[in-house]
Design an enzyme around this catalytic site. Structure first.
Site, PDB file in Angstrom:
ATOM      1  N   ASP A  22       0.851  -1.821   0.073  1.00 38.98           N
ATOM      2  CA  ASP A  22      -0.129   0.006   0.083  1.00 38.98           C
ATOM      3  C   ASP A  22       0.887   1.039   0.026  1.00 38.98           C
ATOM      4  OD1 ASP A  22      -1.740   1.791  -0.003  1.00 38.98           O
ATOM      5  OD2 ASP A  22      -2.571   1.527   2.397  1.00 38.98           O
ATOM      6  N   HIS A  39       2.730   3.355  -8.795  1.00 39.21           N
ATOM      7  CA  HIS A  39       2.241   1.574  -8.820  1.00 39.21           C
ATOM      8  C   HIS A  39       2.767   1.201 -10.155  1.00 39.21           C
ATOM      9  CE1 HIS A  39      -1.330   1.678  -7.658  1.00 39.21           C
ATOM     10  NE2 HIS A  39      -2.210   2.466  -8.650  1.00 39.21           N
ATOM     11  N   LEU A 133      11.346 -20.585  -3.906  1.00 33.65           N
ATOM     12  CA  LEU A 133      10.418 -19.537  -3.727  1.00 33.65           C
ATOM     13  C   LEU A 133       9.007 -20.030  -4.059  1.00 33.65           C
ATOM     14  CD1 LEU A 133       9.599 -16.855  -2.022  1.00 33.65           C
ATOM     15  CD2 LEU A 133      10.411 -15.323  -3.754  1.00 33.65           C
TER      16      LEU A 133
END
Ligand code: FPP
Length: 247
Positions: A22, A39, A133
């Protein structure tokens, strides 16, 4: 989704780290730039974080890329977020394949453009044998929507006679969630100083340790991830049980 096996006294590394990324808009605003610039810088932070998670030995990293509520944003911003997913996969998929990262995307596939759905399928297929991962991107995802879709699928199986309603327990219900193959979240991080879950991983975070950091997502990286993990390791997890006896 098994309950983490560690006992409270073994304050160890979180196996599954989930992040609400955020603050992109505020980061851009501070620089008098459009939200979409924030973004784009958020993608750079994501790349750094994936790298850092691998280095720190985190096995599962799940990030919130686009929520079912984000459709309410202006079309230009929604399109920019879709473009960033396209760009991220186009730019990084070969590297992720090489580095042993398994990519999954959770969230509703309905409503996604055909090319996005194909990009997702390709990324999942090309990385399906990787295990260093596990990177999961929540895209067109909402925790309540996920639970409703799971309930609907379970109900469909009951109606078809494949499942007995009385057999549905936590374990069976979890097998209908998007996160069927993932362990429960151990550590849930939210950046930007907001204290909300915003419909992220509602089921999976039942016993997660929540860490809220006062850093805007585009500034996130190895240092902030390490800080969150350090906070996590200092916590005592009890899973609803009582405190351990003092040693
Ligand atoms: C919240 O910032 C962030 C999002 C809504 C999207 C997160 C997306 C990225 C980090 C980049 C895209 C990555 C992928 C993989 C698609 P905000 O806009 O709510 O920030 P604000 O609260 O400061 O306005």
């Amino acid at each position: 989704m098994a309950q983490p096996a560690q006992s409270p006294s073994q304050a160890t590394m979180p196996r599954h780290v989930a992040i609400i990324m955020d603050g992109n808009g505020r980061w851009a605003k501070q620089r008098a730039r459009p939200r979409t610039f924030g973004h784009a810088e958020g993608v750079e932070a994501l790349r750094r974080t994936v790298e850092a998670a691998g280095e720190l030995g985190v096995a599962y990293l799940t990030v919130f890329g686009f929520s079912t509520e984000n459709w309410r944003r202006p079309a230009e911003e929604v399109n920019a977020l879709f473009d960033l997913l396209r760009l991220y996969v186009a730019r990084d998929l070969d590297k992720l394949v090489r580095e042993g990262v398994r990519v999954r995307v959770i969230g509703a596939r309905e409503g996604l453009q055909r090319d996005i759905a194909l990009i997702i399928e390709d990324a999942e297929a090309r990385t399906k044998n990787n295990s260093k991962l596990n990177l999961t991107i929540a895209f067109n995802y909402g925790g309540q929507d996920e639970i409703v879709r799971a309930a609907r699928r379970a109900a469909t199986d009951v109606a078809a006679g494949k499942l007995q309603a009385s057999d549905i327990d936590h374990k069976i219900f979890e097998s209908y969630l998007d996160t069927e193959e993932l362990p429960a979240a151990d550590l849930l991080i939210r950046t930007s100083g907001e204290f909300r879950l915003s419909n992220f991983m509602l089921w999976q975070s039942a016993y997660a340790e929540l860490v809220f950091l006062d850093v805007l997502w585009p500034d996130f990286g190895k240092e902030a991830l390490t800080e969150a993990i350090t906070i996590f390791r200092a916590r005592e997890r009890r899973y609803g049980g009582s405190a351990p006896d003092p040693a």
